[in-house]
Design a protein around this motif. Structure first.
Motif, PDB file in Angstrom:
ATOM      1  N   SER A   1     -41.176  35.528  20.557  1.00 40.23           N
ATOM      2  CA  SER A   1     -40.612  34.170  20.688  1.00 40.23           C
ATOM      3  C   SER A   1     -39.396  34.041  19.782  1.00 40.23           C
ATOM      4  O   SER A   1     -39.221  34.805  18.840  1.00 40.23           O
ATOM      5  N   GLY A   2     -38.583  33.066  20.010  1.00 37.20           N
ATOM      6  CA  GLY A   2     -37.400  32.876  19.191  1.00 37.20           C
ATOM      7  C   GLY A   2     -37.649  32.020  17.978  1.00 37.20           C
ATOM      8  O   GLY A   2     -36.701  31.621  17.303  1.00 37.20           O
ATOM      9  N   HIS A   3     -38.916  31.741  17.684  1.00 37.16           N
ATOM     10  CA  HIS A   3     -39.185  30.848  16.554  1.00 37.16           C
ATOM     11  C   HIS A   3     -39.341  31.593  15.243  1.00 37.16           C
ATOM     12  O   HIS A   3     -39.717  32.760  15.213  1.00 37.16           O
ATOM     13  N   ILE A   4     -39.056  30.851  14.173  1.00 30.96           N
ATOM     14  CA  ILE A   4     -39.077  31.418  12.829  1.00 30.96           C
ATOM     15  C   ILE A   4     -40.379  31.080  12.121  1.00 30.96           C
ATOM     16  O   ILE A   4     -40.847  29.945  12.186  1.00 30.96           O
ATOM     17  N   ALA A   5     -40.951  32.094  11.429  1.00 31.85           N
ATOM     18  CA  ALA A   5     -42.151  31.857  10.624  1.00 31.85           C
ATOM     19  C   ALA A   5     -41.861  32.219   9.177  1.00 31.85           C
ATOM     20  O   ALA A   5     -41.342  33.297   8.896  1.00 31.85           O
ATOM     21  N   ILE A   6     -42.199  31.319   8.283  1.00 30.50           N
ATOM     22  CA  ILE A   6     -42.133  31.607   6.854  1.00 30.50           C
ATOM     23  C   ILE A   6     -43.565  31.747   6.359  1.00 30.50           C
ATOM     24  O   ILE A   6     -44.373  30.828   6.505  1.00 30.50           O
ATOM     25  N   ALA A   7     -43.886  32.929   5.816  1.00 29.10           N
ATOM     26  CA  ALA A   7     -45.255  33.221   5.380  1.00 29.10           C
ATOM     27  C   ALA A   7     -45.396  32.980   3.882  1.00 29.10           C
ATOM     28  O   ALA A   7     -44.664  33.575   3.086  1.00 29.10           O
ATOM     29  N   ILE A   8     -46.338  32.111   3.509  1.00 31.66           N
ATOM     30  CA  ILE A   8     -46.590  31.818   2.101  1.00 31.66           C
ATOM     31  C   ILE A   8     -48.043  32.178   1.796  1.00 31.66           C
ATOM     32  O   ILE A   8     -48.969  31.524   2.295  1.00 31.66           O
ATOM     33  N   ASP A   9     -48.249  33.210   1.010  1.00 32.52           N
ATOM     34  CA  ASP A   9     -49.607  33.632   0.655  1.00 32.52           C
ATOM     35  C   ASP A   9     -49.810  33.550  -0.850  1.00 32.52           C
ATOM     36  O   ASP A   9     -48.852  33.538  -1.624  1.00 32.52           O
ATOM     37  N   GLY A  10     -51.071  33.545  -1.246  1.00 33.73           N
ATOM     38  CA  GLY A  10     -51.386  33.564  -2.665  1.00 33.73           C
ATOM     39  C   GLY A  10     -52.805  33.087  -2.899  1.00 33.73           C
ATOM     40  O   GLY A  10     -53.451  32.575  -1.977  1.00 33.73           O
ATOM     41  N   PRO A  11     -53.294  33.257  -4.142  1.00 33.81           N
ATOM     42  CA  PRO A  11     -54.652  32.825  -4.462  1.00 33.81           C
ATOM     43  C   PRO A  11     -54.752  31.303  -4.554  1.00 33.81           C
ATOM     44  O   PRO A  11     -53.742  30.598  -4.503  1.00 33.81           O
ATOM     45  N   ALA A  12     -55.990  30.822  -4.702  1.00 33.97           N
ATOM     46  CA  ALA A  12     -56.217  29.388  -4.878  1.00 33.97           C
ATOM     47  C   ALA A  12     -55.559  28.930  -6.182  1.00 33.97           C
ATOM     48  O   ALA A  12     -55.454  29.697  -7.133  1.00 33.97           O
ATOM     49  N   ALA A  13     -55.103  27.691  -6.189  1.00 29.30           N
ATOM     50  CA  ALA A  13     -54.530  27.076  -7.388  1.00 29.30           C
ATOM     51  C   ALA A  13     -53.264  27.772  -7.888  1.00 29.30           C
ATOM     52  O   ALA A  13     -52.895  27.646  -9.046  1.00 29.30           O
ATOM     53  N   SER A  14     -52.605  28.509  -7.013  1.00 32.25           N
ATOM     54  CA  SER A  14     -51.356  29.174  -7.398  1.00 32.25           C
ATOM     55  C   SER A  14     -50.171  28.224  -7.257  1.00 32.25           C
ATOM     56  O   SER A  14     -49.086  28.500  -7.765  1.00 32.25           O
ATOM     57  N   GLY A  15     -50.373  27.137  -6.539  1.00 35.43           N
ATOM     58  CA  GLY A  15     -49.282  26.207  -6.253  1.00 35.43           C
ATOM     59  C   GLY A  15     -48.684  26.448  -4.882  1.00 35.43           C
ATOM     60  O   GLY A  15     -47.687  25.828  -4.510  1.00 35.43           O
ATOM     61  N   LYS A  16     -49.329  27.311  -4.091  1.00 32.36           N
ATOM     62  CA  LYS A  16     -48.719  27.653  -2.796  1.00 32.36           C
ATOM     63  C   LYS A  16     -48.728  26.502  -1.802  1.00 32.36           C
ATOM     64  O   LYS A  16     -47.796  26.371  -1.023  1.00 32.36           O
TER      65      LYS A  16
END
Ligand code: C5P
Length: 211
Positions: A1-16
């Motif tokens: 697809s032509g759509h953009i994905a921004i992936a934000i990962d991290g542990p709990a309480a990291s501020g993600k």
């Protein structure tokens, strides 16, 4: 697809979560909280009286669930069997069982499918544990959000979530399927070095370099 994905990962309480939400607002993108999807299945498992530590029973219960994802005001929504879910996903009971349920491969397979489905109709920021590694491994936009252990501990206490979070991170990082780890190509952003605003600026800078 032509759509953009921004992936934000991290542990709990990291501020993600905060970072992902502010980024999605700054960029005018849909915000998808994948943790809510795992929480929703967990909520339904518990409500159905299924033992969350019985992977086979969880997989069977999943087959009966009608899971409906949507977007409202640029935020992802989730309903199971017609019940739109919200605050009930943040209870201690759900916190305690969500790592068990999310380690079940059938659960991950189903939810990853639904998560990828969002990209068919919208540009998005998605936050979770395996977004950069499994859900959208090909996106160039990946940030792994972390914070010092003491900063995270403070945030947990502030959120009224003390014991469960620690176990959850350990379980999420050590499970066989899609463990929490830094994705290939991800930039690590340590939020303990930032205010909320400077963290968002740093993330925007990272994304402009990744694009
Ligand atoms: O992000 P949040 O803390 O609400 O996620 C709740 C739980 O859902 C995590 O501890 C993890 O067990 C599971 N999860 C996951 N994969 C994701 C997002 C969440 O396994 N992409």
């Amino acid at each position: 697809s032509g759509h953009i994905a921004i992936a934000i990962d991290g542990p709990a309480a990291s501020g993600k979560s905060t970072l992902a939400r502010l980024l999605s607002e700054a960029l005018g993108l849909t915000m998808v909280n994948s943790g809510e999807m795992y929480r929703a299945v967990t909520w339904k498992v518990l409500k159905s009286g299924v033992d969350p530590s019985d992977a086979e029973a969880v997989a069977k219960a999943l087959e009966q669930m009608d899971i409906e994802c949507g977007v409202e005001n640029r935020l992802s929504t989730i309903a199971i069997d017609g019940v739109r879910l919200g605050p009930e996903l943040r209870t201690e009971e759900v916190n305690r069982s969500v790592s068990l349920v999310s380690a079940v491969p059938e659960v991950r397979e189903k939810l990853v499918d639904l998560q990828r489905g969002f990209l068919k109709f919208t540009d998005l920021v998605m936050e979770g544990r395996d977004i950069g590694t499994v859900v959208f491994p090909d996106t160039p936009f990946k940030i792994y959000v972390d914070a010092d252990a003491d900063v995270r501990a403070e945030r947990r206490v502030a959120a009224g979530e003390v014991d469960a979070v620690h176990d959850r991170d350990r379980e999420d990082s050590s499970r066989k399927t899609a463990p929490l780890k830094v994705a290939e190509g991800a930039a690590v952003l340590d939020t303990s070095k930032h205010t909320i605003e400077s963290g968002v600026d740093a993330a925007l800078e990272i994304l402009s370099e990744q694009g």
